[in-house]
Every structure is written in C-alpha cells, then in structure tokens.
Write a protein that holds these residues in place. Sequence first.
Motif, PDB file in Angstrom:
ATOM      1  N   SER A 110      24.810  -5.619 -44.123  1.00  0.00           N
ATOM      2  CA  SER A 110      24.132  -5.928 -42.162  1.00  0.00           C
ATOM      3  C   SER A 110      24.718  -6.952 -41.493  1.00  0.00           C
ATOM      4  CB  SER A 110      22.744  -6.982 -42.265  1.00  0.00           C
ATOM      5  OG  SER A 110      22.554  -8.109 -43.113  1.00  0.00           O
ATOM      6  N   ALA A 111      26.154  -7.641 -42.714  1.00  0.00           N
ATOM      7  CA  ALA A 111      26.620  -9.006 -41.832  1.00  0.00           C
ATOM      8  C   ALA A 111      28.288  -9.192 -42.503  1.00  0.00           C
ATOM      9  CB  ALA A 111      25.764 -10.514 -42.360  1.00  0.00           C
ATOM     10  N   ILE A 112      29.164  -9.620 -41.821  1.00  0.00           N
ATOM     11  CA  ILE A 112      30.851 -10.354 -42.816  1.00  0.00           C
ATOM     12  C   ILE A 112      29.921 -11.770 -42.816  1.00  0.00           C
ATOM     13  CG2 ILE A 112      31.985  -8.450 -41.012  1.00  0.00           C
ATOM     14  CD1 ILE A 112      32.453 -11.382 -39.620  1.00  0.00           C
ATOM     15  N   THR A 170      29.716  -2.728 -35.163  1.00  0.00           N
ATOM     16  CA  THR A 170      31.048  -1.901 -35.552  1.00  0.00           C
ATOM     17  C   THR A 170      31.680  -2.237 -36.288  1.00  0.00           C
ATOM     18  OG1 THR A 170      32.044  -2.265 -33.529  1.00  0.00           O
ATOM     19  CG2 THR A 170      30.552  -1.191 -33.558  1.00  0.00           C
ATOM     20  N   LEU A 171      33.080  -1.494 -37.064  1.00  0.00           N
ATOM     21  CA  LEU A 171      34.251  -2.094 -37.290  1.00  0.00           C
ATOM     22  C   LEU A 171      34.878  -2.820 -36.785  1.00  0.00           C
ATOM     23  CD1 LEU A 171      35.805  -1.909 -39.958  1.00  0.00           C
ATOM     24  CD2 LEU A 171      37.152   0.375 -39.063  1.00  0.00           C
ATOM     25  N   GLU A 172      35.055  -2.767 -35.430  1.00  0.00           N
ATOM     26  CA  GLU A 172      35.297  -3.528 -34.374  1.00  0.00           C
ATOM     27  C   GLU A 172      34.908  -4.714 -34.447  1.00  0.00           C
ATOM     28  OE1 GLU A 172      34.569  -0.268 -33.635  1.00  0.00           O
ATOM     29  OE2 GLU A 172      36.937   0.238 -33.997  1.00  0.00           O
ATOM     30  N   ASP A 173      33.905  -5.211 -34.226  1.00  0.00           N
ATOM     31  CA  ASP A 173      33.404  -5.917 -34.688  1.00  0.00           C
ATOM     32  C   ASP A 173      33.661  -7.305 -35.853  1.00  0.00           C
ATOM     33  OD1 ASP A 173      31.715  -5.839 -32.450  1.00  0.00           O
ATOM     34  OD2 ASP A 173      30.031  -4.798 -33.671  1.00  0.00           O
ATOM     35  N   ILE A 174      33.911  -6.510 -36.729  1.00  0.00           N
ATOM     36  CA  ILE A 174      34.525  -7.667 -38.014  1.00  0.00           C
ATOM     37  C   ILE A 174      35.661  -8.204 -37.794  1.00  0.00           C
ATOM     38  CG2 ILE A 174      35.374  -7.120 -40.564  1.00  0.00           C
ATOM     39  CD1 ILE A 174      33.503  -5.090 -40.399  1.00  0.00           C
ATOM     40  N   VAL A 175      37.296  -7.334 -36.887  1.00  0.00           N
ATOM     41  CA  VAL A 175      38.304  -7.793 -36.569  1.00  0.00           C
ATOM     42  C   VAL A 175      37.851  -7.850 -35.750  1.00  0.00           C
ATOM     43  CG1 VAL A 175      40.392  -6.802 -36.223  1.00  0.00           C
ATOM     44  CG2 VAL A 175      38.748  -4.811 -37.098  1.00  0.00           C
TER      45      VAL A 175
END
Length: 249
Positions: free
Chosen positions: A160-162, A182-187
């Motif tokens: 649920s979090a990075i 989403t994966l894009e949120d991580i980036v």
Amino acid sequence: MMSVKYTVFYESTSLSIIRHVDGEVLRYSLKSSELTHRIEESKAFIKDVTESSFLHSPEFEHYVCSGYTVSLPASIFDSNFVKDYFERVHGTFEAEPILEHASLNHQKVIHIYNVPLWTKSFLETTFSKPNSPTLFEYLIQSMELYSQRKVVVFLFVSESAIHVVLQKNGDLRFIDSIPFDTLEDIVYHLLNLLTKNKATEDPGVLLLQSINAGHSPKTIQHLLSQMANFNTLEVIVKKHQKPVIVTGK
C-alpha cells in the motif's frame, strides 16, 4: 547460536516473509478482522512457510511497514507528546492508534509509526517481542554498506505504500512512507524527491526492494532505466523471486 533465516514484514492486513535460503517472498492476506483469529492465521502461515511446528525466535527478524509515520529531529523530540506529533500530521484516528517510536540515523532522528494491534499482540505472544521494529531500521542498516557514495536512496515497495530514505553526502535528507496506486505514482514521487534534493546531479546508488505482488523489482527497474533522470544512480536490487500470493487452505 541460531542464524536469521526469515525476515517478516507486517502491514495492516497482511504479512510477507522472505526465506533467506532461496530469497523467495511469500505473502498472506488476513481473512479475519478479529484479533485472536488474525494471530492464529499469522502463526499458521509462518509455520507453513518454515515447515516447522515451533517458531524459534532467533531465526526471525521482524519489521512493521506502517503507512502512517512521522519523523522529526531528536533535538526537539519529547516522548510525552508522541500522540500529538502523530495526529498533527495524520489527524485524529477513530480508534486509538498504537504508536511506537525508534531512534534512527545514529540517534539524530526519531521515527514515530503506527503498529496494528494484531501485529503487536502477535509479536508479543509468539516471539516475546515487546517492541515492533520499524521497516526504516532495516532500510537504514542496509544503506550503511554504501555510506561512501554521495547519494544513497532506498526504495522499498510494500502493498500500500512506498517507503523511501534519501541520504546525500552522509546526511539524512528524507524519510517517509507514501501511499500509491500505480507504478507511475512510484516513479513520480521518487523523481520529485530526487529533483527537490538535487540528487540527480551526483553519481549514487538506488537500492530497490519490493514485496508488492503486482510490482516486481524487475518491472520497477525497467521503468526507471527508461528515464534520463535516473541515469546517475546505480540500481541495486535486493534479490529475491517474484512474490507469491498465498490464499490459505
């Protein structure tokens, strides 16, 4: 003396375990909302993974992946106001949060984090651990091997979090848990952090680990490699196999 064979990460409604012998990550989502049932589910899952009828405490290390954290300089920290610090950032919780705090970065930073009641009870009753170590103790300890680098980043992706730590020139510049979808949120979050701290100008290292079933380290690394902003960072993946979802019996 027994050596550590398993690392267990606890989230609000799930737990993941890494078997050191093969690096595989297995994850279990709790089905019950009742405290004693969650404890029994967790115990049964770990015994199944370890193929053991008795859990030897020295063989395990445990870390809480809290989505709600607060960090502040040790110089201004007062243990009488832990709840106040926490609620000033995250607001008032409907239920009374179980808050713990830990000294990090050689006691320069105090990290406050929320621990699920089932996790605290499970660690106390099963492993005789009165405290629930924060994930950031694990991250910062891993980063010490690369302390000579100008920039060191640890990106740990849970369900649920990075969870991110940034050190630059030996100083701790950032530490926090950030929800994502989403994966894009991580980036986006990582790029924003590096840009604000001018951490893309010097060569450094990005330590990457994921226990997220949908976002493997390989997938995240591939996306980062396509962006010029990350070219100065050597990506080092904490090696393990793709997470396996365990549905229970």
